[in-house]
Design an enzyme around this catalytic site. Structure first.
Site, PDB file in Angstrom:
ATOM      1  N   LYS A   1      25.168 -12.413   8.409  1.00 27.25           N
ATOM      2  CA  LYS A   1      25.682 -13.747   8.071  1.00 27.25           C
ATOM      3  C   LYS A   1      24.839 -14.876   8.654  1.00 27.25           C
ATOM      4  CE  LYS A   1      30.395 -12.914   6.736  1.00 27.25           C
ATOM      5  NZ  LYS A   1      30.549 -11.456   6.866  1.00 27.25           N
TER       6      LYS A   1
ATOM      7  N   GLU B   1      35.088 -21.979   5.873  1.00 28.94           N
ATOM      8  CA  GLU B   1      36.321 -21.196   5.921  1.00 28.94           C
ATOM      9  C   GLU B   1      35.963 -19.869   6.556  1.00 28.94           C
ATOM     10  OE1 GLU B   1      34.330 -21.154   3.278  1.00 28.94           O
ATOM     11  OE2 GLU B   1      34.091 -18.967   3.234  1.00 28.94           O
TER      12      GLU B   1
ATOM     13  N   SER C   1      24.830  -3.846   7.299  1.00 29.66           N
ATOM     14  CA  SER C   1      25.021  -5.299   7.338  1.00 29.66           C
ATOM     15  C   SER C   1      25.508  -5.827   8.686  1.00 29.66           C
ATOM     16  CB  SER C   1      26.002  -5.721   6.237  1.00 29.66           C
ATOM     17  OG  SER C   1      27.227  -5.007   6.348  1.00 29.66           O
TER      18      SER C   1
HETATM   19  C1  LIG Z   1      31.127 -10.599   5.947  1.00 26.56           C
HETATM   20  C2  LIG Z   1      30.527  -9.256   6.003  1.00 26.56           C
HETATM   21  C3  LIG Z   1      30.299  -8.479   4.846  1.00 26.56           C
HETATM   22  C4  LIG Z   1      30.728  -8.911   3.469  1.00 26.56           C
HETATM   23  O1  LIG Z   1      30.081 -10.026   2.979  1.00 26.56           O
HETATM   24  P1  LIG Z   1      28.985  -9.977   1.838  1.00 26.56           P
HETATM   25  O2  LIG Z   1      28.845 -11.388   1.424  1.00 26.56           O
HETATM   26  O3  LIG Z   1      29.502  -9.103   0.737  1.00 26.56           O
HETATM   27  O4  LIG Z   1      27.751  -9.431   2.414  1.00 26.56           O
HETATM   28  C5  LIG Z   1      29.670  -7.256   4.984  1.00 26.56           C
HETATM   29  N1  LIG Z   1      29.307  -6.778   6.195  1.00 26.56           N
HETATM   30  C6  LIG Z   1      29.521  -7.485   7.323  1.00 26.56           C
HETATM   31  C7  LIG Z   1      29.101  -6.894   8.615  1.00 26.56           C
HETATM   32  C8  LIG Z   1      30.143  -8.737   7.279  1.00 26.56           C
HETATM   33  O5  LIG Z   1      30.363  -9.410   8.412  1.00 26.56           O
END
Ligand SMILES: *Cc1c(COP(=O)(O)O)cnc(C)c1O
Length: 389
Positions: free
Chosen positions: A90, A112, A371
Protein backbone atom coordinates in the site's frame (compact mmCIF):
# COMPACT_ATOMS: atom_id res chain seq x y z
CA UNK A 1 -7.11 -6.31 -26.51
CA UNK A 2 -4.31 -4.27 -25.11
CA UNK A 3 -4.24 -0.60 -25.90
CA UNK A 4 -7.41 0.17 -27.79
CA UNK A 5 -9.52 -0.81 -24.78
CA UNK A 6 -8.13 2.26 -23.14
CA UNK A 7 -8.56 4.51 -26.17
CA UNK A 8 -10.68 6.54 -23.78
CA UNK A 9 -8.52 6.96 -20.69
CA UNK A 10 -10.14 5.44 -17.66
CA UNK A 11 -12.48 3.30 -19.73
CA UNK A 12 -11.70 -0.41 -19.50
CA UNK A 13 -13.87 -1.96 -22.17
CA UNK A 14 -17.39 -1.55 -20.83
CA UNK A 15 -16.06 -0.95 -17.31
CA UNK A 16 -14.56 1.96 -15.41
CA UNK A 17 -15.45 5.53 -16.31
CA UNK A 18 -16.71 8.12 -13.92
CA UNK A 19 -20.12 7.67 -12.34
CA UNK A 20 -20.27 10.50 -9.83
CA UNK A 21 -22.51 13.40 -8.79
CA UNK A 22 -22.04 16.63 -10.74
CA UNK A 23 -20.08 18.34 -7.93
CA UNK A 24 -17.35 15.72 -8.16
CA UNK A 25 -16.64 16.27 -11.86
CA UNK A 26 -14.52 19.37 -11.56
CA UNK A 27 -12.26 18.20 -8.73
CA UNK A 28 -11.73 14.93 -10.60
CA UNK A 29 -10.92 16.85 -13.79
CA UNK A 30 -8.34 18.84 -11.90
CA UNK A 31 -6.85 15.73 -10.36
CA UNK A 32 -6.71 14.11 -13.81
CA UNK A 33 -4.88 17.10 -15.19
CA UNK A 34 -2.36 17.09 -12.34
CA UNK A 35 -1.84 13.38 -12.80
CA UNK A 36 -1.43 13.57 -16.57
CA UNK A 37 0.99 16.47 -16.44
CA UNK A 38 2.91 16.56 -13.15
CA UNK A 39 3.06 12.83 -12.43
CA UNK A 40 4.43 12.06 -15.89
CA UNK A 41 7.44 14.36 -15.72
CA UNK A 42 10.92 12.85 -15.37
CA UNK A 43 11.40 14.94 -12.19
CA UNK A 44 8.31 13.46 -10.55
CA UNK A 45 9.27 9.93 -11.53
CA UNK A 46 12.78 10.37 -10.19
CA UNK A 47 11.52 11.74 -6.89
CA UNK A 48 8.90 8.98 -6.61
CA UNK A 49 11.58 6.37 -7.24
CA UNK A 50 13.87 7.98 -4.70
CA UNK A 51 11.25 7.99 -1.92
CA UNK A 52 10.31 4.38 -2.69
CA UNK A 53 13.97 3.42 -2.33
CA UNK A 54 15.10 5.48 0.61
CA UNK A 55 11.87 5.47 2.65
CA UNK A 56 9.74 2.50 1.63
CA UNK A 57 12.51 -0.03 1.01
CA UNK A 58 12.44 -0.74 -2.73
CA UNK A 59 13.40 -2.73 -4.62
CA UNK A 60 11.90 -5.73 -2.83
CA UNK A 61 13.51 -9.13 -3.42
CA UNK A 62 12.11 -11.86 -5.62
CA UNK A 63 12.61 -14.93 -3.47
CA UNK A 64 12.80 -18.48 -4.81
CA UNK A 65 10.81 -20.40 -2.22
CA UNK A 66 12.55 -23.80 -2.41
CA UNK A 67 10.69 -25.69 0.26
CA UNK A 68 7.31 -24.34 -0.80
CA UNK A 69 8.19 -25.23 -4.40
CA UNK A 70 9.00 -28.80 -3.37
CA UNK A 71 5.71 -29.00 -1.49
CA UNK A 72 3.64 -27.59 -4.36
CA UNK A 73 5.49 -29.22 -7.27
CA UNK A 74 6.32 -26.06 -9.25
CA UNK A 75 8.99 -23.37 -9.04
CA UNK A 76 7.42 -20.67 -6.89
CA UNK A 77 8.93 -17.21 -6.63
CA UNK A 78 7.63 -14.74 -4.06
CA UNK A 79 7.67 -11.01 -4.75
CA UNK A 80 8.39 -9.73 -1.26
CA UNK A 81 6.14 -6.68 -0.91
CA UNK A 82 5.75 -7.78 2.71
CA UNK A 83 9.20 -6.35 3.37
CA UNK A 84 8.17 -2.77 2.59
CA UNK A 85 7.77 -0.08 5.24
CA UNK A 86 4.38 -0.65 6.84
CA UNK A 87 4.43 -4.28 5.82
CA UNK A 88 2.50 -4.15 2.55
CA UNK A 89 2.39 -2.81 -1.00
CA UNK A 90 0.00 0.00 0.00
CA UNK A 91 2.90 2.38 0.64
CA UNK A 92 3.76 2.46 -3.12
CA UNK A 93 0.44 4.09 -3.96
CA UNK A 94 0.37 6.27 -0.85
CA UNK A 95 3.76 7.77 -1.68
CA UNK A 96 2.76 8.41 -5.30
CA UNK A 97 -0.50 10.14 -4.47
CA UNK A 98 0.91 12.15 -1.57
CA UNK A 99 3.76 13.37 -3.74
CA UNK A 100 1.26 14.37 -6.42
CA UNK A 101 -0.95 16.13 -3.86
CA UNK A 102 2.05 18.07 -2.58
CA UNK A 103 3.03 19.14 -6.10
CA UNK A 104 -0.55 20.16 -6.82
CA UNK A 105 -0.42 22.52 -3.84
CA UNK A 106 -2.72 20.55 -1.54
CA UNK A 107 -2.23 20.88 2.21
CA UNK A 108 -4.47 18.05 3.36
CA UNK A 109 -4.97 14.31 2.79
CA UNK A 110 -8.06 12.32 3.58
CA UNK A 111 -8.59 8.59 3.21
CA UNK A 112 -11.03 5.87 4.14
CA UNK A 113 -9.84 2.71 5.77
CA UNK A 114 -11.37 -0.62 6.69
CA UNK A 115 -9.00 -2.63 8.84
CA UNK A 116 -6.62 0.33 9.02
CA UNK A 117 -3.86 -0.77 6.64
CA UNK A 118 -4.50 1.95 4.07
CA UNK A 119 -5.14 4.51 6.80
CA UNK A 120 -1.78 3.65 8.31
CA UNK A 121 0.00 4.02 4.96
CA UNK A 122 -1.73 7.38 4.47
CA UNK A 123 -0.72 8.53 7.97
CA UNK A 124 2.89 7.65 7.15
CA UNK A 125 3.03 9.76 4.00
CA UNK A 126 1.03 12.52 5.68
CA UNK A 127 3.82 12.81 8.24
CA UNK A 128 6.56 12.38 5.66
CA UNK A 129 5.26 15.12 3.37
CA UNK A 130 3.92 17.35 6.15
CA UNK A 131 0.28 17.20 5.08
CA UNK A 132 -2.67 17.42 7.48
CA UNK A 133 -4.20 13.97 7.47
CA UNK A 134 -7.69 12.81 8.36
CA UNK A 135 -8.70 9.18 8.21
CA UNK A 136 -12.31 8.02 8.08
CA UNK A 137 -12.87 4.67 9.72
CA UNK A 138 -16.12 2.96 10.65
CA UNK A 139 -16.58 2.89 14.41
CA UNK A 140 -17.06 -0.86 14.29
CA UNK A 141 -13.76 -1.33 12.45
CA UNK A 142 -12.00 1.15 14.75
CA UNK A 143 -13.12 -0.80 17.80
CA UNK A 144 -11.74 -4.01 16.31
CA UNK A 145 -8.45 -2.42 15.25
CA UNK A 146 -7.41 -0.23 18.19
CA UNK A 147 -3.70 -0.74 17.47
CA UNK A 148 -4.05 0.67 13.96
CA UNK A 149 -6.07 3.61 15.27
CA UNK A 150 -3.30 4.29 17.76
CA UNK A 151 -0.62 3.95 15.08
CA UNK A 152 -2.34 6.50 12.87
CA UNK A 153 -2.77 8.96 15.73
CA UNK A 154 0.84 8.45 16.78
CA UNK A 155 1.93 9.57 13.30
CA UNK A 156 -0.17 12.71 13.63
CA UNK A 157 -3.28 11.74 11.71
CA UNK A 158 -6.75 12.53 12.93
CA UNK A 159 -8.93 9.43 12.98
CA UNK A 160 -12.59 10.14 12.50
CA UNK A 161 -14.64 7.20 13.76
CA UNK A 162 -17.78 7.07 11.63
CA UNK A 163 -20.93 6.02 13.48
CA UNK A 164 -23.54 6.38 10.73
CA UNK A 165 -25.14 3.43 8.91
CA UNK A 166 -23.45 0.15 9.67
CA UNK A 167 -20.33 1.98 10.94
CA UNK A 168 -18.18 0.02 8.46
CA UNK A 169 -16.00 0.64 5.40
CA UNK A 170 -18.83 1.72 3.08
CA UNK A 171 -19.90 4.36 5.61
CA UNK A 172 -16.32 5.57 5.91
CA UNK A 173 -16.16 5.93 2.10
CA UNK A 174 -19.37 8.00 2.14
CA UNK A 175 -18.01 10.26 4.89
CA UNK A 176 -14.70 10.73 3.04
CA UNK A 177 -16.50 11.57 -0.21
CA UNK A 178 -18.59 14.20 1.55
CA UNK A 179 -15.50 15.71 3.10
CA UNK A 180 -13.80 15.76 -0.30
CA UNK A 181 -16.76 17.45 -2.01
CA UNK A 182 -16.76 20.19 0.65
CA UNK A 183 -13.00 20.80 0.80
CA UNK A 184 -11.68 20.17 -2.70
CA UNK A 185 -9.53 23.29 -2.77
CA UNK A 186 -6.97 22.11 -0.22
CA UNK A 187 -7.75 18.40 0.03
CA UNK A 188 -6.58 15.31 -1.84
CA UNK A 189 -8.61 12.13 -1.39
CA UNK A 190 -6.01 9.37 -1.29
CA UNK A 191 -7.92 6.36 -2.60
CA UNK A 192 -6.39 3.10 -1.39
CA UNK A 193 -6.87 0.72 -4.30
CA UNK A 194 -7.31 0.63 -8.08
CA UNK A 195 -10.99 1.49 -7.67
CA UNK A 196 -13.30 4.48 -7.87
CA UNK A 197 -13.96 7.02 -10.63
CA UNK A 198 -11.35 7.93 -13.23
CA UNK A 199 -8.47 8.79 -12.81
CA UNK A 200 -8.01 6.64 -9.69
CA UNK A 201 -7.87 3.15 -11.24
CA UNK A 202 -5.22 4.05 -13.82
CA UNK A 203 -3.31 6.31 -11.44
CA UNK A 204 -3.12 3.68 -8.70
CA UNK A 205 -2.11 1.11 -11.31
CA UNK A 206 0.74 3.32 -12.43
CA UNK A 207 2.02 3.80 -8.89
CA UNK A 208 1.79 0.07 -8.17
CA UNK A 209 3.24 -1.09 -11.48
CA UNK A 210 6.71 -0.88 -9.98
CA UNK A 211 5.94 -4.33 -8.48
CA UNK A 212 5.69 -6.06 -11.84
CA UNK A 213 8.46 -4.05 -13.46
CA UNK A 214 10.89 -5.18 -10.80
CA UNK A 215 9.59 -8.76 -10.76
CA UNK A 216 9.89 -9.07 -14.54
CA UNK A 217 13.49 -7.96 -14.50
CA UNK A 218 14.31 -10.13 -11.48
CA UNK A 219 12.82 -13.33 -12.88
CA UNK A 220 14.62 -12.85 -16.18
CA UNK A 221 17.88 -12.39 -14.37
CA UNK A 222 17.22 -15.45 -12.21
CA UNK A 223 15.86 -17.86 -14.83
CA UNK A 224 16.72 -16.28 -18.15
CA UNK A 225 13.04 -16.19 -19.08
CA UNK A 226 9.55 -15.23 -18.03
CA UNK A 227 7.29 -17.10 -15.60
CA UNK A 228 4.45 -19.27 -16.88
CA UNK A 229 2.01 -17.73 -14.45
CA UNK A 230 1.59 -14.72 -12.16
CA UNK A 231 -0.69 -14.90 -9.13
CA UNK A 232 -1.99 -12.18 -6.81
CA UNK A 233 -4.85 -11.70 -4.40
CA UNK A 234 -7.62 -9.29 -5.39
CA UNK A 235 -9.43 -7.01 -2.98
CA UNK A 236 -9.80 -3.75 -4.85
CA UNK A 237 -7.15 -5.13 -7.17
CA UNK A 238 -4.16 -2.81 -6.78
CA UNK A 239 -1.40 -5.28 -5.91
CA UNK A 240 -2.66 -7.62 -8.63
CA UNK A 241 -2.78 -4.99 -11.37
CA UNK A 242 0.61 -3.72 -10.14
CA UNK A 243 2.12 -7.16 -10.67
CA UNK A 244 0.30 -8.00 -13.90
CA UNK A 245 0.84 -4.83 -15.82
CA UNK A 246 4.47 -5.39 -16.79
CA UNK A 247 3.56 -8.87 -18.12
CA UNK A 248 0.46 -7.75 -19.96
CA UNK A 249 1.76 -8.34 -23.46
CA UNK A 250 3.71 -11.48 -22.51
CA UNK A 251 2.73 -15.11 -22.69
CA UNK A 252 2.13 -15.25 -18.94
CA UNK A 253 -1.11 -16.61 -17.49
CA UNK A 254 -2.69 -14.39 -14.83
CA UNK A 255 -4.57 -15.67 -11.81
CA UNK A 256 -6.48 -13.51 -9.35
CA UNK A 257 -7.38 -14.92 -5.93
CA UNK A 258 -10.55 -13.43 -4.52
CA UNK A 259 -11.92 -13.78 -1.03
CA UNK A 260 -13.98 -16.92 -1.49
CA UNK A 261 -15.20 -16.70 2.09
CA UNK A 262 -17.16 -19.70 3.19
CA UNK A 263 -17.09 -21.47 -0.15
CA UNK A 264 -18.56 -21.86 -3.62
CA UNK A 265 -22.20 -22.23 -2.60
CA UNK A 266 -22.21 -19.87 0.34
CA UNK A 267 -23.78 -16.41 0.50
CA UNK A 268 -20.83 -15.03 2.42
CA UNK A 269 -17.89 -14.16 0.20
CA UNK A 270 -16.02 -11.29 -1.47
CA UNK A 271 -15.67 -12.64 -5.01
CA UNK A 272 -17.42 -10.30 -7.48
CA UNK A 273 -15.29 -11.58 -10.39
CA UNK A 274 -15.64 -15.30 -9.80
CA UNK A 275 -19.33 -14.89 -9.02
CA UNK A 276 -21.02 -11.42 -9.02
CA UNK A 277 -22.57 -9.25 -11.72
CA UNK A 278 -21.88 -5.95 -13.54
CA UNK A 279 -23.07 -2.76 -11.85
CA UNK A 280 -22.04 0.72 -10.72
CA UNK A 281 -20.45 1.20 -7.30
CA UNK A 282 -18.24 3.90 -5.77
CA UNK A 283 -18.08 5.95 -8.95
CA UNK A 284 -17.14 3.19 -11.41
CA UNK A 285 -18.80 0.55 -13.54
CA UNK A 286 -17.41 -2.81 -12.54
CA UNK A 287 -18.44 -6.13 -11.05
CA UNK A 288 -20.06 -6.36 -7.64
CA UNK A 289 -21.27 -9.17 -5.43
CA UNK A 290 -24.94 -10.12 -5.66
CA UNK A 291 -27.51 -8.36 -3.47
CA UNK A 292 -28.27 -11.42 -1.39
CA UNK A 293 -24.58 -11.98 -0.58
CA UNK A 294 -22.98 -10.69 2.58
CA UNK A 295 -19.50 -9.38 1.82
CA UNK A 296 -17.15 -11.50 3.88
CA UNK A 297 -13.58 -12.73 3.87
CA UNK A 298 -11.35 -13.96 6.66
CA UNK A 299 -8.96 -11.20 5.56
CA UNK A 300 -10.14 -7.63 6.08
CA UNK A 301 -8.21 -6.40 3.03
CA UNK A 302 -10.26 -8.52 0.64
CA UNK A 303 -13.55 -7.65 2.27
CA UNK A 304 -14.89 -5.34 -0.47
CA UNK A 305 -18.14 -5.72 -2.48
CA UNK A 306 -16.68 -4.38 -5.75
CA UNK A 307 -13.37 -4.58 -7.60
CA UNK A 308 -11.17 -2.40 -9.82
CA UNK A 309 -12.69 -2.00 -13.31
CA UNK A 310 -9.60 -3.20 -15.17
CA UNK A 311 -10.03 -6.60 -13.56
CA UNK A 312 -13.63 -6.68 -14.73
CA UNK A 313 -12.29 -6.08 -18.25
CA UNK A 314 -9.55 -8.72 -17.87
CA UNK A 315 -12.21 -11.19 -16.82
CA UNK A 316 -14.51 -10.34 -19.73
CA UNK A 317 -11.60 -10.66 -22.17
CA UNK A 318 -10.33 -13.89 -20.65
CA UNK A 319 -6.94 -12.29 -19.93
CA UNK A 320 -6.99 -13.33 -16.26
CA UNK A 321 -8.67 -16.17 -14.45
CA UNK A 322 -10.26 -15.24 -11.13
CA UNK A 323 -11.06 -17.83 -8.52
CA UNK A 324 -12.50 -17.62 -5.06
CA UNK A 325 -10.14 -18.98 -2.42
CA UNK A 326 -11.96 -19.98 0.75
CA UNK A 327 -11.10 -18.78 4.24
CA UNK A 328 -10.03 -22.30 5.06
CA UNK A 329 -7.73 -22.65 2.05
CA UNK A 330 -6.14 -19.28 2.83
CA UNK A 331 -5.53 -20.26 6.44
CA UNK A 332 -3.91 -23.48 5.21
CA UNK A 333 -1.52 -21.52 2.99
CA UNK A 334 -0.84 -19.07 5.85
CA UNK A 335 0.35 -22.02 7.87
CA UNK A 336 2.25 -23.75 5.06
CA UNK A 337 4.29 -20.70 4.09
CA UNK A 338 5.07 -19.98 7.74
CA UNK A 339 6.29 -23.54 8.26
CA UNK A 340 8.18 -24.08 5.01
CA UNK A 341 9.89 -20.71 4.55
CA UNK A 342 9.68 -18.91 7.88
CA UNK A 343 7.58 -16.19 6.24
CA UNK A 344 4.24 -15.32 7.83
CA UNK A 345 2.11 -13.93 5.00
CA UNK A 346 -0.80 -11.53 5.37
CA UNK A 347 -4.12 -13.38 5.23
CA UNK A 348 -4.80 -11.46 2.00
CA UNK A 349 -1.58 -12.71 0.42
CA UNK A 350 -2.29 -16.21 1.75
CA UNK A 351 -5.13 -16.37 -0.78
CA UNK A 352 -2.58 -15.95 -3.59
CA UNK A 353 -0.29 -18.59 -2.08
CA UNK A 354 -3.23 -21.00 -1.84
CA UNK A 355 -4.15 -20.39 -5.49
CA UNK A 356 -0.54 -21.09 -6.51
CA UNK A 357 -0.95 -24.54 -5.00
CA UNK A 358 -4.11 -25.12 -7.01
CA UNK A 359 -2.46 -24.27 -10.35
CA UNK A 360 0.96 -25.80 -9.66
CA UNK A 361 0.10 -28.85 -11.82
CA UNK A 362 -0.40 -26.70 -14.89
CA UNK A 363 2.61 -24.39 -14.68
CA UNK A 364 6.36 -24.82 -14.16
CA UNK A 365 7.29 -21.36 -12.94
CA UNK A 366 4.95 -19.20 -10.89
CA UNK A 367 5.45 -15.70 -9.50
CA UNK A 368 3.27 -14.99 -6.47
CA UNK A 369 2.85 -11.48 -5.16
CA UNK A 370 3.31 -11.58 -1.41
CA UNK A 371 1.42 -8.34 -0.92
CA UNK A 372 1.96 -8.06 2.84
CA UNK A 373 3.24 -9.61 6.02
CA UNK A 374 1.04 -11.46 8.46
CA UNK A 375 2.13 -10.02 11.78
CA UNK A 376 -1.16 -8.11 11.90
CA UNK A 377 -3.06 -11.39 11.51
CA UNK A 378 -1.30 -13.60 14.01
CA UNK A 379 -3.77 -13.05 16.83
CA UNK A 380 -6.76 -13.74 14.58
CA UNK A 381 -5.11 -16.84 13.13
CA UNK A 382 -4.24 -18.18 16.56
CA UNK A 383 -7.85 -17.80 17.55
CA UNK A 384 -9.06 -19.52 14.39
CA UNK A 385 -6.56 -22.34 14.83
CA UNK A 386 -7.60 -22.65 18.46
CA UNK A 387 -4.08 -22.00 19.74
CA UNK A 388 -3.09 -20.17 22.88
CA UNK A 389 -0.84 -17.18 22.27
C1 LIG B 1 -5.16 -3.97 1.32
C2 LIG B 1 -4.43 -5.22 1.04
C3 LIG B 1 -4.77 -6.06 -0.04
C4 LIG B 1 -5.95 -5.81 -0.94
O1 LIG B 1 -5.86 -4.68 -1.72
P1 LIG B 1 -5.59 -4.70 -3.27
O2 LIG B 1 -5.91 -3.32 -3.71
O3 LIG B 1 -6.49 -5.72 -3.89
O4 LIG B 1 -4.17 -5.03 -3.49
C5 LIG B 1 -3.99 -7.18 -0.27
N1 LIG B 1 -2.95 -7.50 0.53
C6 LIG B 1 -2.61 -6.72 1.58
C7 LIG B 1 -1.46 -7.14 2.42
C8 LIG B 1 -3.33 -5.57 1.89
O5 LIG B 1 -2.98 -4.82 2.94
Amino acid sequence: MTRQDEATPGQFGEFGGRHVPEVMEEPLDRLTEAYETVARTPEFRAEFRDVLESYAGRPTPLFRAERLSAEYGADVYLKREDLLHGGAHKINNAVGQALLAKKAGKSRLIAETGAGQHGTATAMVGALFDLDTEIYMGKKDANRQRMNVFRMRLMGAEVNEVTRGGAGLADAVDAALEDFAGNVEETHYLVGSAVGPDPFPRMVREFQSVIGEEAREQIREETGGLPDAAVACVGGGSNAIGLFHAFRDDDVTFYGAEGGGEGADSKRHAAPLAKGRADVIHGMRTRVIDDDVEVHSVSAGLDYPGVGPEHAMFRAAGRCEYRGVTDEEALGAFRTLSETEGIIPALESSHAVALAKEIADEHDTIVVNLSGRGDKDVEQAAELFGLDL
